[in-house]
Design a protein around this motif. Structure first.
Motif, short mmCIF file in Angstrom:
data_model
loop_
_atom_site.label_atom_id
_atom_site.label_comp_id
_atom_site.label_asym_id
_atom_site.label_seq_id
_atom_site.Cartn_x
_atom_site.Cartn_y
_atom_site.Cartn_z
N VAL A 148 -0.85 -27.65 30.52
CA VAL A 148 -0.13 -27.36 29.47
C VAL A 148 0.52 -28.31 28.25
CG1 VAL A 148 2.47 -27.13 28.76
CG2 VAL A 148 0.91 -25.37 30.52
N ALA A 149 0.42 -29.52 29.22
CA ALA A 149 0.97 -31.43 28.15
C ALA A 149 -0.23 -31.37 27.21
CB ALA A 149 1.36 -32.04 29.13
N GLY A 150 -1.73 -31.58 28.05
CA GLY A 150 -2.60 -31.65 27.14
C GLY A 150 -2.69 -30.50 26.31
N ILE A 151 -2.99 -28.81 26.67
CA ILE A 151 -2.58 -28.35 25.38
C ILE A 151 -1.83 -28.39 24.32
CG2 ILE A 151 -2.55 -26.03 24.81
CD1 ILE A 151 -3.42 -25.04 27.74
N LEU A 152 -0.82 -28.50 24.39
CA LEU A 152 0.53 -29.11 23.70
C LEU A 152 0.43 -30.71 22.43
CD1 LEU A 152 3.69 -28.10 25.47
CD2 LEU A 152 2.57 -27.26 23.65
N TYR A 153 -0.41 -31.20 23.03
CA TYR A 153 -0.94 -32.44 22.33
C TYR A 153 -1.88 -32.20 21.58
CZ TYR A 153 -1.91 -37.44 21.94
OH TYR A 153 -2.11 -38.82 21.19
N LEU A 154 -2.56 -31.54 21.91
CA LEU A 154 -3.60 -31.60 21.16
C LEU A 154 -2.93 -30.65 19.73
CD1 LEU A 154 -7.05 -30.27 23.19
CD2 LEU A 154 -6.23 -32.21 21.85
N VAL A 155 -2.30 -29.09 19.99
CA VAL A 155 -1.93 -28.51 19.01
C VAL A 155 -1.40 -29.87 18.67
CG1 VAL A 155 0.24 -26.58 18.64
CG2 VAL A 155 -1.63 -26.58 20.91
N THR A 156 -0.14 -30.25 18.82
CA THR A 156 0.96 -30.73 18.03
C THR A 156 -0.23 -31.99 17.29
OG1 THR A 156 1.44 -32.54 20.01
CG2 THR A 156 2.83 -30.72 19.39
N HIS A 157 -1.10 -32.36 17.51
CA HIS A 157 -2.19 -33.31 16.86
C HIS A 157 -2.89 -32.98 16.45
CE1 HIS A 157 0.73 -35.95 19.18
NE2 HIS A 157 0.67 -36.14 18.93
N PRO A 158 -2.92 -32.14 14.43
CA PRO A 158 -4.15 -31.25 13.90
C PRO A 158 -5.07 -31.69 13.57
CG PRO A 158 -1.69 -30.62 13.41
CD PRO A 158 -1.54 -30.83 14.58
N ASP A 159 -6.24 -32.25 12.65
CA ASP A 159 -6.99 -32.63 11.73
C ASP A 159 -5.97 -32.42 10.27
OD1 ASP A 159 -8.42 -33.17 13.97
OD2 ASP A 159 -9.70 -31.94 13.48
N SER A 160 -6.14 -32.99 10.05
CA SER A 160 -6.21 -33.04 8.28
C SER A 160 -6.23 -34.06 7.75
CB SER A 160 -4.78 -34.00 8.45
OG SER A 160 -4.58 -35.22 9.01
N GLU A 161 -6.15 -32.92 5.82
CA GLU A 161 -7.44 -33.63 4.57
C GLU A 161 -6.51 -35.11 4.26
OE1 GLU A 161 -10.21 -33.50 4.26
OE2 GLU A 161 -9.86 -31.47 4.97
N GLU A 162 -7.20 -36.64 4.15
CA GLU A 162 -6.47 -37.84 3.18
C GLU A 162 -6.52 -37.88 2.09
OE1 GLU A 162 -7.10 -41.61 4.92
OE2 GLU A 162 -4.56 -41.05 5.64
N ARG A 163 -6.19 -37.74 1.25
CA ARG A 163 -6.26 -38.41 -0.46
C ARG A 163 -7.31 -39.76 0.19
NH1 ARG A 163 -6.54 -34.09 -3.87
NH2 ARG A 163 -6.68 -35.65 -5.03
#
Length: 265
Positions: A199-214
């Motif tokens: 669960v901790a591993g899944i939460l870590y992935l969910v709380t660190h999503p990919d993002s777009e940077e300008r």
């Protein structure tokens, strides 16, 4: 426990000496290590190479990681037993007791000091059991808390159990599975810890999503966007592999717990 120069005299005539083939243990540890390294590398390569996107790829990765875990356990167990036993490990069955000799230990016990006997298995049913010595296990439990363990890599190993059972009619008979009943709480705690790690591993992935940077190209002054990974690929690989290992471990803990509940007291 009896030790010293009078030990062999006190325990009577020799009935049989059962040497342990620890050279085979080292050979087992060697080929298991090769398998663990090879399958682990292939599994990691497939995971990082993108093969995990397909159902067949995920199944292959799961098999490779499972093989890696099993081979690593075999490597560790065989190496530890070989180190503990030394080059000239043996068990002597004598008229009035038993003698054990290991790398740093030489001791004997009379038959009346045996409080319980664990006998599990018999003759090896297939080649892997013969090589690993896992087809048969006999453990003699003594009143002083010491134990002597004999497995399939000892010469004429079943004779030790037969003699002990005949000479110690009052000793408690065990099957080797009682620990699953006696350690039920620890098994549940281990399963809970494994599930919490997943669960901790899944939460870590969910709380660190990919993002777009300008960004702005300094050469042209044109702005654009690029993808920033919340978790690098290596981190994802570690979390996925760790999650699969924890899932297998949790299943093993729960299976042992259920089996322990079914054992008679």
């Amino acid at each position: 426990m009896i030790d010293g120069k009078d030990m062999f005299t006190d325990l009577g005539p020799l009935l049989g000496r059962h040497r342990v083939d620890n050279r085979k243990r080292w050979a087992n540890a060697g080929w298991a290590l090769v398998i663990a390294v090879a399958s682990g590398w292939l599994g990691l390569w497939a995971l990082l190479g993108g093969d995990a996107d397909s159902a067949g790829g995920r199944k292959a990765i799961g098999v490779l990681l499972g093989l890696t875990l099993v081979a690593a356990i075999i490597t560790a167990s065989q190496a530890v037993r070989a180190l503990r036993g030394g080059r000239d490990e043996f068990v002597e069955v004598r008229e009035h007791g038993v003698v054990y000799a290991g790398r740093r230990r030489l001791a004997g016990w009379s038959w009346d000091r045996v409080t319980a006997i664990t006998v599990k298995g018999g003759e090896a049913r297939h080649a892997l059991q013969r090589h690993l010595g896992t087809g048969y296990t006999c453990v003699l439990h003594f009143a002083d808390g010491e134990r002597v363990r004999v497995d399939g890599l000892a010469a004429d190993h079943t004779a030790v159990g037969r003699t002990a059972l005949a000479r110690c009619p009052d000793a408690k008979r065990l099957t080797g599975e009682e620990w699953q009943r006696d350690r039920g709480g620890w098994l549940l705690a281990g399963a809970a810890a494994c599930l919490a790690a997943i669960v901790a591993g899944i939460l870590y992935l969910v709380t660190h999503p990919d993002s777009e940077e300008r960004y702005i190209d300094p050469a042209t002054g044109i702005s654009g966007e690029h993808l920033v990974h919340g978790v690098p690929e290596a981190g994802i690989a570690v979390i996925v592999i760790g999650g699969l290992v924890c899932l297998c471990a949790a299943g093993g803990f729960l299976t042992s717990y259920v089996r322990g509940r079914r054992l008679p007291r």
